[in-house]
Design a protein around this motif. Sequence first.
Motif, PDB file in Angstrom:
ATOM      1  N   GLY A  11       0.794  -1.226   0.000  1.00 13.96           N
ATOM      2  CA  GLY A  11       0.000   0.000   0.000  1.00 13.96           C
ATOM      3  C   GLY A  11       0.821   1.268   0.000  1.00 13.96           C
ATOM      4  O   GLY A  11       0.453   2.265  -0.622  1.00 13.96           O
ATOM      5  N   PHE A  14       1.703   1.475  -3.600  1.00 22.80           N
ATOM      6  CA  PHE A  14       0.575   1.439  -4.522  1.00 22.80           C
ATOM      7  C   PHE A  14      -0.210   2.755  -4.521  1.00 22.80           C
ATOM      8  O   PHE A  14      -0.478   3.329  -5.586  1.00 22.80           O
ATOM      9  CB  PHE A  14      -0.346   0.270  -4.164  1.00 22.80           C
ATOM     10  CG  PHE A  14      -1.559   0.134  -5.032  1.00 22.80           C
ATOM     11  CD1 PHE A  14      -1.463  -0.446  -6.275  1.00 22.80           C
ATOM     12  CD2 PHE A  14      -2.803   0.603  -4.608  1.00 22.80           C
ATOM     13  CE1 PHE A  14      -2.582  -0.576  -7.096  1.00 22.80           C
ATOM     14  CE2 PHE A  14      -3.920   0.473  -5.411  1.00 22.80           C
ATOM     15  CZ  PHE A  14      -3.813  -0.115  -6.658  1.00 22.80           C
ATOM     16  N   TYR A  15      -0.577   3.242  -3.340  1.00 23.75           N
ATOM     17  CA  TYR A  15      -1.475   4.401  -3.299  1.00 23.75           C
ATOM     18  C   TYR A  15      -0.812   5.712  -3.718  1.00 23.75           C
ATOM     19  O   TYR A  15      -1.469   6.555  -4.362  1.00 23.75           O
ATOM     20  CB  TYR A  15      -2.150   4.504  -1.937  1.00 23.75           C
ATOM     21  CG  TYR A  15      -3.205   3.421  -1.774  1.00 23.75           C
ATOM     22  CD1 TYR A  15      -4.365   3.464  -2.540  1.00 23.75           C
ATOM     23  CD2 TYR A  15      -3.019   2.348  -0.927  1.00 23.75           C
ATOM     24  CE1 TYR A  15      -5.323   2.466  -2.441  1.00 23.75           C
ATOM     25  CE2 TYR A  15      -3.969   1.342  -0.822  1.00 23.75           C
ATOM     26  CZ  TYR A  15      -5.124   1.405  -1.578  1.00 23.75           C
ATOM     27  OH  TYR A  15      -6.064   0.412  -1.494  1.00 23.75           O
ATOM     28  N   GLY A  46      -2.356  -5.029  -6.084  1.00 29.42           N
ATOM     29  CA  GLY A  46      -2.970  -4.061  -5.183  1.00 29.42           C
ATOM     30  C   GLY A  46      -4.480  -4.083  -5.336  1.00 29.42           C
ATOM     31  O   GLY A  46      -5.091  -5.145  -5.492  1.00 29.42           O
ATOM     32  N   ASP A  47      -5.093  -2.919  -5.336  1.00 33.74           N
ATOM     33  CA  ASP A  47      -6.551  -2.798  -5.456  1.00 33.74           C
ATOM     34  C   ASP A  47      -6.914  -2.730  -6.940  1.00 33.74           C
ATOM     35  O   ASP A  47      -6.753  -1.698  -7.591  1.00 33.74           O
ATOM     36  CB  ASP A  47      -7.022  -1.542  -4.721  1.00 33.74           C
ATOM     37  CG  ASP A  47      -8.543  -1.451  -4.611  1.00 33.74           C
ATOM     38  OD1 ASP A  47      -9.234  -1.945  -5.521  1.00 33.74           O
ATOM     39  OD2 ASP A  47      -9.029  -0.887  -3.616  1.00 33.74           O
ATOM     40  N   SER A 199      -2.813  -0.571   8.753  1.00 36.99           N
ATOM     41  CA  SER A 199      -3.918  -1.328   8.152  1.00 36.99           C
ATOM     42  C   SER A 199      -4.209  -2.628   8.873  1.00 36.99           C
ATOM     43  O   SER A 199      -5.349  -3.094   8.908  1.00 36.99           O
ATOM     44  CB  SER A 199      -3.609  -1.607   6.678  1.00 36.99           C
ATOM     45  OG  SER A 199      -2.396  -2.338   6.563  1.00 36.99           O
TER      46      SER A 199
END
Length: 375
Positions: A11, A14-15, A46-47, A199
């Motif tokens: 994350g 990724f973000y 990831g998402d 998280s």
Amino acid sequence: MKILFTGSGAGGHFYPIIAIAEALNRIVAAEKLLPPKLYYMAPEPGDQRVLFEQGITYLPASAGRVRRYFSVMNAFDLVKTSLGVLKAVLRLFSLYPDVVFGKGAYGSFPALFAARILGIPVVIHESDSEPGRVNRWAGKFAKRVAISYPDAARFFDKEKVALTGNPIRKDIATPAYEGGREFLKLEEGTPVLLILGGSSGSQAINEAVLDALPRLLNKYQVIHQVGEKNFEEVGQIAAGSLHDHPHKDRYRPYAFLNVLALRMAAGVCSLVISRAGSTLFEIAAWGKPSIVIPIPESISHDQTKNAFSYGRSGAATIIEQRNLTPVILESEIERILGDAPKAAAMSAAASKFAKKDAAETIAREILNIALAHER
């Protein structure tokens, strides 16, 4: 125009990439440019919903890691990385993107190596105050190096470096100042503590908060992100310790705070207690004073260095986990919130540290390089 992003898949990589992709799409729309084709090469996607929303195509890339100690797994990971590099070279030769943007870590190595072999321009971003080995290596041939902490500049060629801050998605960077108490079912007039353990939640932070909770609730409301795996246990412990407490409803545990809930919490809180991951940049963007409890240095060198680098800005006070007790935590909370000028100074320092235009700054440089390469 083709732009390829690469990172570890975690994350924290990724973000920020998603934030840059959002900024790219905004700039392209505003300036009526042809939309670029965006790709993301990493060991994990990831998402995938977020990738789809931003028009990003995922390209898997296998990459092992090099351990600093003897392990038979190093041999397997070397083979894994070698295959990943070969596949990345073939894939990048086929795509031939105009620029590759790397976030570091071993997951980005295959794409960065392929870009170097093929002469594709590279831009990297370093989130930590001390860069990892992949970004130190990539910094030698990258055209531009963006950094989040001033401390990282000494590891790179000063002609390439820009202190941009860490890219944050627009929806996260902006607190919601209206309706937060109603949305989170909080009472009016009582200060709010926002506790973020990462998280997956932090056992050490959770334990210290739970021990201090009966006393904290006499003066504060507590929004506590405890992590999915800890939610049931924390709820049971809190129910027992607060059974006869007159203000037990002031405690609001959450397994996870989604974007809307996090924005609402950011808008109503007076103080944030957090680990020292990428959340620090969100706290800075919110302009909130904070208590930072980094993951111990034996587990994460990055978090400890990042925490103290952020603390030197005046925006936060640092409690190392080995010193974390309920009494020390309560004392630090009271020391900050019991001194309005101090809390205001920390808030101002956080806002000064934040660079809310990080995503736009990096996106603009990527576009400039890509357009030059395309010609």
